[in-house]
Design a protein around this motif. Structure first.
Motif, PDB file in Angstrom:
ATOM      1  N   LEU A   8       0.833  -1.193   0.000  1.00 14.08           N
ATOM      2  CA  LEU A   8       0.000   0.000   0.000  1.00 14.08           C
ATOM      3  C   LEU A   8       0.876   1.253   0.000  1.00 14.08           C
ATOM      4  O   LEU A   8       1.807   1.383   0.788  1.00 14.08           O
ATOM      5  N   ASP A   9       0.582   2.155  -0.916  1.00 10.29           N
ATOM      6  CA  ASP A   9       1.327   3.411  -1.024  1.00 10.29           C
ATOM      7  C   ASP A   9       0.823   4.359   0.065  1.00 10.29           C
ATOM      8  O   ASP A   9      -0.330   4.808   0.029  1.00 10.29           O
ATOM      9  N   LEU A  10       1.692   4.678   1.025  1.00 14.09           N
ATOM     10  CA  LEU A  10       1.273   5.502   2.156  1.00 14.09           C
ATOM     11  C   LEU A  10       0.947   6.931   1.739  1.00 14.09           C
ATOM     12  O   LEU A  10       0.093   7.582   2.339  1.00 14.09           O
ATOM     13  N   ARG A  11       1.619   7.404   0.705  1.00 17.86           N
ATOM     14  CA  ARG A  11       1.327   8.762   0.223  1.00 17.86           C
ATOM     15  C   ARG A  11      -0.090   8.814  -0.337  1.00 17.86           C
ATOM     16  O   ARG A  11      -0.859   9.744  -0.040  1.00 17.86           O
ATOM     17  N   ARG A  12      -0.459   7.819  -1.106  1.00 19.71           N
ATOM     18  CA  ARG A  12      -1.827   7.781  -1.637  1.00 19.71           C
ATOM     19  C   ARG A  12      -2.843   7.558  -0.530  1.00 19.71           C
ATOM     20  O   ARG A  12      -3.958   8.075  -0.589  1.00 19.71           O
ATOM     21  N   LEU A  13      -2.457   6.775   0.468  1.00 20.48           N
ATOM     22  CA  LEU A  13      -3.356   6.557   1.595  1.00 20.48           C
ATOM     23  C   LEU A  13      -3.626   7.875   2.327  1.00 20.48           C
ATOM     24  O   LEU A  13      -4.763   8.161   2.731  1.00 20.48           O
ATOM     25  N   GLN A  14      -2.602   8.687   2.472  1.00 17.90           N
ATOM     26  CA  GLN A  14      -2.770   9.997   3.103  1.00 17.90           C
ATOM     27  C   GLN A  14      -3.688  10.887   2.267  1.00 17.90           C
ATOM     28  O   GLN A  14      -4.533  11.608   2.799  1.00 17.90           O
ATOM     29  N   GLN A  15      -3.535  10.810   0.967  1.00 17.61           N
ATOM     30  CA  GLN A  15      -4.396  11.587   0.073  1.00 17.61           C
ATOM     31  C   GLN A  15      -5.839  11.088   0.151  1.00 17.61           C
ATOM     32  O   GLN A  15      -6.786  11.887   0.121  1.00 17.61           O
ATOM     33  N   PHE A  16      -6.011   9.780   0.238  1.00 19.18           N
ATOM     34  CA  PHE A  16      -7.347   9.207   0.392  1.00 19.18           C
ATOM     35  C   PHE A  16      -8.020   9.750   1.653  1.00 19.18           C
ATOM     36  O   PHE A  16      -9.193  10.140   1.635  1.00 19.18           O
ATOM     37  N   LEU A  17      -7.286   9.790   2.761  1.00 16.87           N
ATOM     38  CA  LEU A  17      -7.840  10.322   4.009  1.00 16.87           C
ATOM     39  C   LEU A  17      -8.257  11.780   3.853  1.00 16.87           C
ATOM     40  O   LEU A  17      -9.291  12.203   4.372  1.00 16.87           O
ATOM     41  N   ALA A  18      -7.438  12.547   3.154  1.00 19.06           N
ATOM     42  CA  ALA A  18      -7.747  13.965   2.958  1.00 19.06           C
ATOM     43  C   ALA A  18      -9.050  14.133   2.185  1.00 19.06           C
ATOM     44  O   ALA A  18      -9.895  14.971   2.531  1.00 19.06           O
ATOM     45  N   VAL A  19      -9.257  13.339   1.143  1.00 12.87           N
ATOM     46  CA  VAL A  19     -10.487  13.418   0.355  1.00 12.87           C
ATOM     47  C   VAL A  19     -11.682  12.985   1.192  1.00 12.87           C
ATOM     48  O   VAL A  19     -12.741  13.620   1.180  1.00 12.87           O
ATOM     49  N   ALA A  20     -11.502  11.890   1.952  1.00 14.56           N
ATOM     50  CA  ALA A  20     -12.601  11.382   2.777  1.00 14.56           C
ATOM     51  C   ALA A  20     -12.995  12.389   3.856  1.00 14.56           C
ATOM     52  O   ALA A  20     -14.184  12.645   4.076  1.00 14.56           O
ATOM     53  N   ASP A  21     -12.018  12.980   4.506  1.00 14.39           N
ATOM     54  CA  ASP A  21     -12.314  13.918   5.593  1.00 14.39           C
ATOM     55  C   ASP A  21     -12.878  15.234   5.068  1.00 14.39           C
ATOM     56  O   ASP A  21     -13.666  15.895   5.753  1.00 14.39           O
ATOM     57  N   ALA A  22     -12.472  15.617   3.846  1.00 11.90           N
ATOM     58  CA  ALA A  22     -12.992  16.852   3.243  1.00 11.90           C
ATOM     59  C   ALA A  22     -14.291  16.616   2.495  1.00 11.90           C
ATOM     60  O   ALA A  22     -14.945  17.572   2.073  1.00 11.90           O
ATOM     61  N   ALA A  23     -14.664  15.330   2.313  1.00 16.30           N
ATOM     62  CA  ALA A  23     -15.873  14.951   1.573  1.00 16.30           C
ATOM     63  C   ALA A  23     -15.873  15.528   0.173  1.00 16.30           C
ATOM     64  O   ALA A  23     -16.926  15.883  -0.363  1.00 16.30           O
ATOM     65  N   GLY A  24     -14.699  15.617  -0.442  1.00 16.37           N
ATOM     66  CA  GLY A  24     -14.620  16.121  -1.805  1.00 16.37           C
ATOM     67  C   GLY A  24     -13.178  16.302  -2.254  1.00 16.37           C
ATOM     68  O   GLY A  24     -12.269  16.446  -1.428  1.00 16.37           O
ATOM     69  N   PHE A  25     -12.980  16.310  -3.562  1.00 16.91           N
ATOM     70  CA  PHE A  25     -11.630  16.415  -4.121  1.00 16.91           C
ATOM     71  C   PHE A  25     -11.125  17.858  -4.151  1.00 16.91           C
ATOM     72  O   PHE A  25      -9.932  18.101  -3.997  1.00 16.91           O
ATOM     73  N   THR A  26     -12.029  18.818  -4.352  1.00 18.19           N
ATOM     74  CA  THR A  26     -11.588  20.209  -4.512  1.00 18.19           C
ATOM     75  C   THR A  26     -10.907  20.727  -3.260  1.00 18.19           C
ATOM     76  O   THR A  26      -9.777  21.226  -3.301  1.00 18.19           O
ATOM     77  N   ARG A  27     -11.584  20.597  -2.137  1.00 20.90           N
ATOM     78  CA  ARG A  27     -11.023  21.091  -0.879  1.00 20.90           C
ATOM     79  C   ARG A  27      -9.781  20.306  -0.484  1.00 20.90           C
ATOM     80  O   ARG A  27      -8.789  20.871  -0.012  1.00 20.90           O
ATOM     81  N   ALA A  28      -9.820  18.978  -0.701  1.00 22.72           N
ATOM     82  CA  ALA A  28      -8.674  18.149  -0.348  1.00 22.72           C
ATOM     83  C   ALA A  28      -7.456  18.527  -1.188  1.00 22.72           C
ATOM     84  O   ALA A  28      -6.332  18.586  -0.680  1.00 22.72           O
ATOM     85  N   ALA A  29      -7.673  18.794  -2.470  1.00 19.50           N
ATOM     86  CA  ALA A  29      -6.566  19.185  -3.343  1.00 19.50           C
ATOM     87  C   ALA A  29      -5.943  20.494  -2.872  1.00 19.50           C
ATOM     88  O   ALA A  29      -4.714  20.656  -2.882  1.00 19.50           O
ATOM     89  N   GLN A  30      -6.786  21.422  -2.432  1.00 17.80           N
ATOM     90  CA  GLN A  30      -6.273  22.688  -1.918  1.00 17.80           C
ATOM     91  C   GLN A  30      -5.441  22.476  -0.663  1.00 17.80           C
ATOM     92  O   GLN A  30      -4.366  23.070  -0.505  1.00 17.80           O
TER      93      GLN A  30
END
Length: 297
Positions: A8-30
């Motif tokens: 499992l790629d931990l960097r992608r896992l961290q990004q997954f958490l950011a999207v899940a917690d932000a409930a969207g890609f736009t805010r997580a990307a920011q």
């Protein structure tokens, strides 16, 4: 036949958490300082590697699938364990050892903590140890963030994403104000507390210690009258200094709080558990000693 699976790629896992917690890609990307396209591609790659969809993209708000919820439940602990491993590797060449940090609730006295860590002090004489009093509600985040290595509390239930072991049982006693009618007694039974006001530190259902006290009184044949202490974080015996109440404590018998309170033995005392919590999938010689010494106790 051994099937190779890409770790499992931990960097992608961290990004997954950011999207899940932000409930969207736009805010997580920011928050991650990435383009939305780059983040979306990274999550798509993670889903492809795992072979499951992690997000339901059919609604306006990005929602986790069942697989996504399962991954989300364990992702924080896995990332915290990885960070713990990185710290251990970085600290390994250092001349001085990183302190082993223990958090404990006010219900676990400093004397109890010192007694518990004595085998660690003897076996690892060069290891510095830091003890911090904390409220139990802050343990989870402190463990995930690496601010503490272990937490001591009254309890028996195992949190979903933490490891736990009961490492001690301490006899319960009671504390009363020095002027209380029971202060001259050397020992009393729990049934002698019928009709007394018992001071606790949390409401029933929200505190294991309170529920333990209620259960102890009910087994003795009475429904206790309880009051939640208005002062939090001070030594348990201090709860009786300005009133005629009773407090269940684990202090040694005799005068305490500058002789303003008296701790009295209970006949056939109930044993109060001390539970240690820690981050799973991590290694710690000091923590292992705490667990093994409890097994020999």
């Amino acid at each position: 036949m051994v099937v190779y699976r890409q770790p499992l790629d931990l960097r992608r896992l961290q990004q997954f958490l950011a999207v899940a917690d932000a409930a969207g890609f736009t805010r997580a990307a920011q928050e991650l300082h990435l383009s939305q396209q780059a983040l979306s591609s990274s999550i798509a790659r993670l889903e492809a590697e795992m072979g499951v969809a992690l997000f339901d993209r059919t609604t306006r708000q990005v929602q986790l699938t069942k697989a996504g919820r399962a991954l989300h439940d364990g992702a924080g602990v896995l990332l915290a364990a990885a960070e713990h491993l990185v710290r251990q590797a970085r600290d390994a060449p250092a001349q001085s050892l990183r302190p082993f940090v223990i958090g404990h609730t006010p219900a676990v006295t400093p004397a109890e903590v010192h007694s518990l860590i004595e085998p660690v002090l003897a076996a690892l004489p060069e290891l510095p140890i830091t003890v911090i009093q904390m409220y139990p509600g802050s343990f989870h985040q402190a463990l995930l963030e690496g601010r503490i290595d272990a937490a001591l509390r009254r309890g028996v239930a195992v949190p979903q994403d933490l490891a736990a072991a009961t490492i001690a049982y301490t006899p319960a006693r009671i504390a009363v104000r020095a002027s209380h009618r029971l202060a001259a007694r050397r020992s009393i039974s729990v049934s002698d507390l019928r009709g007394e006001r018992i001071i606790v530190w949390g409401p029933p259902g929200a505190s294991f210690y309170t529920d333990f006290i209620l259960s102890t009184c009910r087994r003795a044949g009475f429904e206790p009258t309880i009051t939640v202490n208005r002062v939090q974080g001070t030594p348990p015996a201090s709860a009786v200094l300005d009133n005629e109440g009773i407090a269940f404590v684990t202090d040694p018998p005799g005068p305490t709080m500058d002789h303003q309170a008296i701790v009295i033995d209970l006949a056939e005392p109930p044993l109060v558990p001390v539970q240690m919590l820690w981050l799973p999938n991590t290694v710690s010689a000091a923590r292992d000693l705490l667990v093994t010494q409890s097994q020999g106790r």
